[in-house]
Every structure is written in structure tokens, then in C-alpha cells.
Design an enzyme around this catalytic site. Structure first.
Site, short mmCIF file in Angstrom:
data_model
loop_
_atom_site.label_atom_id
_atom_site.label_comp_id
_atom_site.label_asym_id
_atom_site.label_seq_id
_atom_site.Cartn_x
_atom_site.Cartn_y
_atom_site.Cartn_z
N TYR A 171 0.82 -1.21 0.00
CA TYR A 171 0.00 0.00 0.00
C TYR A 171 0.86 1.26 0.00
CZ TYR A 171 -3.31 -3.55 1.69
OH TYR A 171 -4.06 -4.67 1.84
N LYS A 217 -17.60 2.36 3.54
CA LYS A 217 -18.25 2.63 4.81
C LYS A 217 -17.98 1.47 5.79
CE LYS A 217 -20.74 -0.73 4.03
NZ LYS A 217 -20.34 -1.87 4.85
N LEU A 256 -10.38 -1.76 2.28
CA LEU A 256 -9.75 -2.62 3.27
C LEU A 256 -10.75 -3.00 4.38
CD1 LEU A 256 -6.41 -0.61 3.58
CD2 LEU A 256 -6.69 -2.87 2.52
#
Length: 323
Positions: free
Chosen positions: A54, A93, A70
Site C-alpha cells: 500500500y 463505509k 480494506l
């Protein structure tokens, strides 16, 4: 807008990568994973770059923004890292798990003058704009009550120990805020806990808004599938099924019940994931109004925290059930 994807979650594979690739305002540049083979697997269909790690994706100068799918517990950490790297963020979310994380994200976004948008896809489907227009036109008279339920028959495979409040409950909570247009008081809440994982697997919430509108909300992973809301007013009732997870090819049907009869309105299908990617890109390219998005994340996190507190507030042994 040049976008990179942080993580190879199932939601990215099934829905968001195709949506980013289909959105004219987006250039899908790269997909990152801690597993280089998985990064190649996800990137290859779209002709974009696989990135091992990442951090390496955040270091790329050819990326303006990132999408973060993620696991929930990693959202705030990598949102903050992306902001520190100068990237706008579209985060699945819930973007944060508590008000403290929300405050840190909002502060960092403001300090860097960057956008953080919480990816509630359903907000970007036109069916809800049509419902709001009907409410504003007085089709229901005065809105009195909102009922919303989101139940999935089994815990997501990737979230065996996750919270159903954070994974499913946030949808009806966000919907209630959408139609009431205010921040509510939590009158009561219950959460049911799995005896093995000690994570909540179901819950119910009762809200009251300053206008007097109330909301009854249910959610969880130990139910048959249900994804519906109902708006009940002084002069009518409106029901919408498949409200949160509307398939791209589904023509939504709004059912309006009034004393003079029942009307069913069929709306055109929409691709809410493509719409979400477009709304994010438009907001970034517009370059203003970022505070409204982070403010919404802060308010949503505060409401979720109040629901948790209400579930424990009185006689916790009775209100927080092991199942």
C-alpha cells in the site's frame, strides 16, 4: 482524476473496480495488495498497474486519489496515511469506527485541503432523489416515521468477527438521517452478540428527530435477506425494496399508498457504483465543499457511538444478548 485502489477486497473485485473503469471522469491507474500475485490478478483485467504494498501506491506521483476497500478496522489508518501522502480518499463505509477517528480524519483532511468521502453507494442512486422529491411535494403529507431494515443471512466471510452495527446497521442509520434531514436522539437500542466472537450480529434502534419524526431500524446477519425502507406520513405511505444493494439492472419500484389508492412507479435502472465514482471525481475536480463530506463522517460516527451507548445504558445484561 487518476485513482489507485488500496486493497483487493471482494467488493473491489465485484463492483468498484468495474465501476471505476466505467466512469469517464476516472482513470484507473493501479491496484495495490500486500500479495503481489493478488495485485496482478485484480489489475490485469483493467490494464492498470499492480503494486506490491500500500505504501508504494501512496508514493506514486501519478495518482490523485485512492479508493480504500480494506477491512473496517484499517479504514481510518490508511485514510490518514493517504491524506498525509497528498491523496484524496473514497473510503468504504464506515470510514471510521468511532468519533475519535472521525475527528482525526476530519482534521487531517482540512489541514491538507483534501476530500474524504464515505462510500455509501446507495446515496448516489436516483431512486432516493425521487423519493425525496415526493416527500417534499407533500405526497405523504407530513412525514411521521421512517422504518428501515437491512438483514443478510450470514456474516460476511471476510468479517467473521466484525460488527453488524458497523457493516449493516450504518445503512439504515444513514438513510434515516437522509430523509429526516437532521441529527437524531437515540431513544433506545439493542445489540445481540455472538457467544464465540463476542461481536454484535444483530440490532434494533429507535430514533427521534427534532422535527418529531421517529425512526425504527433493524439490521443483522441472522435474518433472512431484507433490504427495505418505508416512509409513513400523515397522508400516505411509501415503500422501496432492495433499497441499499440495488442491482445495476434492477428497475426500482416505488409503492405509494394513499387513501385514494395505490400507485406503483417504476424508475429506470442506475449503476450506483459508477455514480458514486463520478460523484467523488466531480467533488475532487470541483475543489470546494470538502468540509461537508468530512462533517457527515463526523455526524455519522457520533450517531453510531450513541447507538452503542444506548445498547449498554441500562441493564446491559438484558440489552446486550449473547446468542
Amino acid at each position: 482524476m487518476r485513482v489507485g485502489v488500496l486493497g483487493c477486497a471482494d467488493i473491489a473485485r465485484r463492483r468498484m473496480l468495474p465501476a471505476l473503469a466505467a466512469q469517464p471522469l476516472v482513470d484507473l491507474v493501479a491496484v495495490a495488495s500486500r500479495d503481489p500475485d493478488r495485485a496482478r490478478e485484480f489489475a490485469e483485467p483493467y490494464g492498470c498497474a499492480p503494486v506490491h504494498g500500500y505504501e508504494r501506491l501512496l508514493d506514486r506521483a501519478d495518482i490523485d486519489a485512492v479508493y480504500i476497500p480494506l477491512p473496517t478496522g484499517m479504514h481510518a489508518e490508511w485514510t490518514l496515511r493517504a491524506l498525509a501522502a497528498g491523496k484524496h480518499v473514497l473510503c468504504e463505509k464506515p470510514c471510521v469506527t468511532d468519533p475519535d477517528e472521525a475527528a482525526r480524519v476530519a482534521e487531517a483532511a482540512g489541514n491538507h485541503d483534501l476530500l474524504v468521502m464515505e462510500s455509501f453507494m446507495f446515496l448516489h442512486h436516483g431512486q432516493h432523489r425521487r423519493v425525496r422529491a415526493l416527500v417534499e411535494e407533500g405526497a405523504l403529507g407530513t412525514l411521521r416515521e421512517i422504518t428501515a431494515d437491512f438483514g443478510i443471512p450470514a456474516t460476511p466471510r471476510s468479517a467473521a468477527a466484525a460488527s453488524s452495527l458497523l457493516e449493516t446497521g450504518v445503512y439504515p442509520l444513514r438513510l434515516a438521517r437522509l430523509f429526516a434531514g437532521e441529527d437524531p436522539e437515540v431513544l433506545g437500542a439493542t445489540l445481540s452478540v455472538d457467544a464465540g466472537t463476542r461481536s454484535d450480529v444483530a440490532g434494533s434502534v429507535l430514533l427521534r428527530f427534532p422535527s418529531g419524526v421517529t425512526a425504527r431500524l433493524g439490521f443483522g446477519w441472522r435474518h433472512s435477506y431484507r433490504c427495505v425502507y418505508e416512509l409513513w406520513g400523515s397522508a400516505g405511505r411509501l415503500v422501496l425494496d432492495r433499497a441499499f444493494t440495488t442491482p445495476d439492472d434492477r428497475a426500482p419500484v416505488l409503492r405509494l399508498e394513499r387513501p385514494d389508492g395505490v400507485q406503483e412507479m417504476t424508475l429506470p435502472p442506475e449503476r450506483q457504483f459508477v455514480n458514486t465514482a463520478g460523484a467523488f471525481a466531480e467533488a475532487v475536480l470541483r475543489g470546494t465543499g470538502y468540509d461537508a463530506y468530512t462533517g457527515d463522517i463526523v455526524r455519522q460516527a457520533a450517531l453510531v457511538a450513541e447507538v452503542r451507548r444506548a445498547a449498554f445504558a441500562f441493564a446491559p445484561a438484558k440489552k446486550f444478548h449473547a446468542v
